[in-house]
Design a protein around this motif. Sequence first.
Motif, PDB file in Angstrom:
ATOM      1  N   VAL A  33      32.041   7.587  -1.302  1.00  0.00           N
ATOM      2  CA  VAL A  33      30.696   7.638  -0.734  1.00  0.00           C
ATOM      3  C   VAL A  33      30.761   7.608   0.787  1.00  0.00           C
ATOM      4  O   VAL A  33      30.041   8.351   1.472  1.00  0.00           O
ATOM      5  N   GLN A  34      31.620   6.765   1.344  1.00  0.00           N
ATOM      6  CA  GLN A  34      31.745   6.688   2.796  1.00  0.00           C
ATOM      7  C   GLN A  34      32.271   7.991   3.380  1.00  0.00           C
ATOM      8  O   GLN A  34      31.889   8.381   4.497  1.00  0.00           O
ATOM      9  N   MET A  35      33.129   8.686   2.653  1.00  0.00           N
ATOM     10  CA  MET A  35      33.624   9.971   3.134  1.00  0.00           C
ATOM     11  C   MET A  35      32.537  11.037   3.062  1.00  0.00           C
ATOM     12  O   MET A  35      32.356  11.825   3.999  1.00  0.00           O
ATOM     13  N   LEU A  36      31.801  11.067   1.969  1.00  0.00           N
ATOM     14  CA  LEU A  36      30.791  12.102   1.780  1.00  0.00           C
ATOM     15  C   LEU A  36      29.610  11.953   2.739  1.00  0.00           C
ATOM     16  O   LEU A  36      29.032  12.949   3.167  1.00  0.00           O
ATOM     17  N   ARG A  37      29.256  10.717   3.073  1.00  0.00           N
ATOM     18  CA  ARG A  37      28.051  10.511   3.880  1.00  0.00           C
ATOM     19  C   ARG A  37      28.226  10.990   5.321  1.00  0.00           C
ATOM     20  O   ARG A  37      27.246  11.145   6.036  1.00  0.00           O
ATOM     21  N   THR A  38      29.454  11.221   5.755  1.00  0.00           N
ATOM     22  CA  THR A  38      29.680  11.703   7.114  1.00  0.00           C
ATOM     23  C   THR A  38      29.621  13.224   7.212  1.00  0.00           C
ATOM     24  O   THR A  38      29.667  13.771   8.316  1.00  0.00           O
TER      25      THR A  38
END
Length: 273
Positions: free
Chosen positions: A119-124
């Motif tokens: 999720v942290q990778m996708l949100r950027t």
Amino acid sequence: MSLSTGVLTRAEPAAPGAPPRRTRWRRPNLRRWISPIALLAVWQIASATGLLPPDKLSSPWTVVQAGAEVIRSGELGTAFAVSIGRVGAGFVLGAAVGIALGVLAGLSRWGEALVDPPVQMLRTLPFLGLIPLFILWFGIGEQTKILLVALGVAFPLYLNVHSGIRATDERLVEATRALGFTRAERLWHVVLPGALPPALVGLRQSLGLAWLALIVGETVNADAGVGYLINNARDFLRTDVVVVGLVVYALLGLATDALVRLLERRALRWRAR
């Protein structure tokens, strides 16, 4: 003894014969209107004196006339209904995913370890960078636009729900254990009320991003919606209609934010003011 407010308090009975508490009406802060009115005045003066050419930006009065024109023709009503439908579908999907993932990562260490990194990778990732991939996967129809909105909605809700659950006061949890609460009762009376304030903040953020994602999505071969109205007006150099569409987006964003703020005031009455 009540834990629903996130604070251990003893319920006090209402005083007999006491009048019900009335909601105090607050006068609107008129000072907040000074700068918008001043900007409109400067805009109108610049247009009237020729400092701002109409092919660059139409005057406020011309924008008002254009707004009345597209309302009378029915174009704005049709575009409005289509855009609302897209945001509604995308919001429901994104909110369901964001809240579910936030609860899973917040309540479980394994859930956090498995869910949080992707999720942290996708949100950027930026919306514009995802458009070509979404077109390859889902085509240029409604799915791409709805999924872009859902993506914008999911991440703020996930972050705020996850952080709200993780920020639960351990002393309250220990108190519920001492009182013999079950795990389900701890979640209902302590964890969820404690996570509600940040979750509502995430809701406000996600609604703002929903309209931003819609603007991006409606540039992808749209044949209806406020974004289509703006693109069509751009092709014909109708800057007045372009501004009308932008004003509609802004008003929709303000309206949804005001609704969430109203919900926040009602749901969080227990908080000290």
